[in-house]
Design an enzyme around this catalytic site. Structure first.
Site: not given
Lengths: 509, 509
Positions: B271, B300
């Site tokens: 994250e 991503e």
């Protein structure tokens, strides 16, 4: 008959359309509320520029939705339609907002918004530097802009009355003035008597240093005790405690200062009162004015009722002191009476409104009210404010500020251009006494309940008589229905003279 | 000349108007982002009904602003105007959104939204009860609705390609398919070889129980180590960790499970990668696509780069293990090599995507990709999904689910109607390897930096080559500029075979 039915169905559709429109406005407003909570409680400071843009976008969208021609057309159509009482109240509330927002040119709203945005840092610096002159031009500008603003809304009315109505739309200024004058007339001699009294109150019951984490645990204890619904709320800290949200999610914030346990508890109980009001609004009216709280004075009546009539009462301390001592073993020797006395000490040298006790508080408000009223009326120049402020403090409270920082620069409100806001604090407090007296009239003396930590009856009464109505009734109607009276200072003064007469052993009271 | 100048000034005004409009849309979207963060992280559960209404209002407002005729007119005018590169990119991005959103009837969007809202609890219950048939009708309905949705956007295109483009607008489906096929072809034998190898990796390095508060302290340590900018972010917990925000305020969430220290750390680093991308977007482009991150695969790639190429590297554990041991003295005896091995264990019996290692992960994705593609194409019936799922698991991963709960019901995505989302996970991972290789090509081997806890060079390279561009370039352009290549699996496969060949002592690799 057929025609009537067709008309009524048409009105039904119109109302539905209207409801969809105002629900959207309400949802945008509530979204902005979440953004503001986030900003005060969890947002990293660097988020400010983006947050300002987000809030400004939501505010413009809300304004455009409200002031659109479609809103005006729907209002007009519904005002001649057969509506039920609730619908009529909804239309009344939106009409009022619509008329006010459409009458002020957008450029003026933006100029005010820009000026107040810049006024805040200017005021803050002026206060830090104890330099009123640095703030004076901004204050002058704000007085002028707000006068202009009031003129757009109603050129024939007293501009201060128009501004006051932004915060308290249904209480007329004469009533507010009557209450405040009465408070001044009665409280000045009462406070004098207290200051002259030779009372020996326990003022240092809560002296000491108190760990933040333990204070937080205690704040949760007090919210548990009062019956806060944790499933629909939460507790956090904020530099300036507030409460916000909806009937589905009404949050409390408080503050912890190492040397001020009592201040933190008081703030928690106060904000509980606000959140508890919000939580009592009807779920199925979410998105309409019937699912929204009445205005500032009624909101403040709820916070003050819990803060003062419950949280500063003798039975509360009989009940709650052991819980405090559980968290802070240093307090094990204290008596409930000593806690009660400390929580109700009347200060004889306090200059700061937010640190005031429940009696002198009103004189702080009266001074601000008198000054801002004269400013807006043009009877007082901005440059005269410091002297007039200090003179009034000397006259009403017997204490003279030595600096403007602890004088007329102490409050944030004027830097927001919020002239007319202050009176709602006192009106709310006065109303809390009326509501508490009415509740006791119906339910009997509540001391036993408080001593037993049993608040369901009191809260049930508030839910029934205040919370569940949302904005269905105007404020005077709501007060009349709940108390059988008009808004007036009598209940508060009875409460105050009886409580403080006993506490300070005053002969004349 | 004068005419040209007048035209150009006129275009300047048009562009300004356009910019104001899209900034408002962006601000509404970012406000919704705050509301969703709040919902996942701090909102009391009872807030759901009101929050759903607030989010739905913001989404409708945003849709209406985007699809309004004014937006179309402005786009048309600007498309024939002389704009600079950045402005042209902005127009390109908004045109794409405008065309997609205006081509789908609002009723269909609402039907999808309603169906997915109800699908979520249905899926959840079906998973709890291991009852695929309870979910099947909903899944059928969603497949049908999404086919219809794709048809509205482009009746001539492969509907799956249209859906994929919702998540990855600029990577064509052929490229995605080529990458995923290559991954399957190369990873199946590599994983086989690993499973056959007689390696004796230290897999229980992080076995034990770990206190939440200490895990949180360690999560803050790792964010400190990586250089997270706390002034523009914060760390909280959420059941399904995510990161959200803007360049002014990009927050990380993570989760703590008592018996899964490694999982929590991995989630935190992952994250961080997302938030760090957001924090690298240019401040002065806030409110335009140039100030927004590229789409899911690029996002991503950033999380995977930090999670895998940094966080699962040998030098990272050489550096970071002492910090872990400071928080958890039970780990004082562990060696960096044992930590590295535990962090890179390839499971031979794992059925669950979110618990997969960095190799088998892609086969989980390939299976979902193949199945959802066939579903949307009409080549596979919903009723056949469980068997096909289980067969593919047996074929690619050598393990067969015994229940649908740990089989085709495990992921939330299809209940959201998110067909086409899964591939972006693998594409992002593949891209992370390309970017990391390109960074090392330019900066030299980064192991020393990592071992020294020095991430400025790597992050500077990412800022320069990825973050600062926002959506200025299409994804293929961005990849080409940053790496000199097209998106392809080679870098990832090189990285994987070299790393795992060594780790598992594989002869053929």
């Amino acid at each position: 008959m057929a025609t009537d039915q067709a008309r009524s169905e048409h009105h039904g559709e119109t109302y539905e359309q209207f409801e969809g429109r105002i629900a959207r406005i309400a949802n945008v407003g509530n979204a902005a509320g979440v953004l503001r909570w986030d900003q005060e409680v969890v947002m990293p400071e660097s988020g400010t520029p983006a947050r300002a843009q987000q809030l400004s976008a939501l505010s413009s969208i809300s304004h455009e939705l409200l002031t659109a021609d479609e809103t005006g057309d729907l209002l007009e159509e519904l005002e001649s339609a057969a509506l039920d009482d609730g619908q009529r109240a909804v239309v009344r509330e939106i009409r009022r907002q619509y008329d006010r927002e459409t009458s002020v040119p957008r450029e003026l709203v933006e100029e005010i918004s820009e000026t107040t945005a810049n006024a805040h840092p200017t005021w803050k610096r002026a206060r830090e530097d104890d330099d009123f002159e640095a703030f004076a031009p901004t204050l002058e500008k704000l007085v002028e802009l707000k006068r202009e603003y009031a003129h757009h809304i109603d050129p024939d009315a007293d501009p201060y009355a128009v501004l006051f109505a932004d915060y308290e739309p249904y209480i007329d200024l004469e009533t507010a003035e009557r209450v405040l004058e009465r408070l001044r007339e009665e409280l000045v001699p009462l406070i004098d008597a207290i200051q002259d009294a030779d009372a020996d109150l326990a003022t240092d019951t809560f002296a000491g240093e108190f760990d933040d984490d333990d204070q937080e645990a205690l704040a949760r204890d007090v919210l548990d005790e009062l019956g806060y619904d944790w499933e629909r709320g939460r507790l956090d800290t904020a530099p300036h405690p507030f409460s916000s949200g909806t009937q589905f999610d009404a949050r409390v914030t408080t503050r912890f200062e190492e040397d001020d346990l009592l201040g933190s508890l008081t703030s928690t109980v106060h904000e509980f009162g606000h959140a508890n009001y919000t939580l009592g609004l009807p779920d199925d009216e979410y998105g309409t004015p019937l699912g929204e709280a009445r205005d500032l004075s009624v909101h403040e009546s709820q916070s003050r009722l819990w803060e003062n009539h419950v949280g500063r009462s003798r039975p509360f301390w009989e009940r709650f002191l052991p819980t405090v001592a559980d968290r802070f073993p240093g307090l094990e020797g204290a008596t409930p009476e000593a806690a009660y006395e400390a929580a109700n000490q009347v200060y004889d040298d306090n200059l700061i409104r937010v640190e005031a006790d429940e009696l002198t508080y009103h004189l702080h408000i009266v001074i601000r009210f008198e000054i801002e009223r004269a400013l807006i009326a043009g009877d007082l120049e901005v440059s005269e404010v410091p002297d007039v402020w200090n003179d009034k403090y000397e006259e009403y409270l017997g204490v003279r500020p030595e600096t403007d920082a602890e004088g007329c620069l102490q409050d944030i409100h004027w830097s927001h251009g919020s002239f007319g806001y202050f009176p709602t604090y006192s009106l709310g407090s006065v109303l809390s006494a009326q509501l508490y007296a009415a509740a006791e009239d119906e339910l009997g003396d509540l001391d036993e309940d408080i001593r037993a930590g049993e608040f369901d009856e009191l809260n049930g009464w508030l839910r029934e008589n205040v919370h569940r109505h949302g904005k269905r009734y105007t404020t005077p109607e709501l007060i009349e229905r709940a108390t059988g009276e008009e808004l007036a200072a009598d209940s508060f003064l009875e409460y105050a003279t009886s409580k403080y007469g006993e506490l300070y052993d005053l002969e004349a009271y």
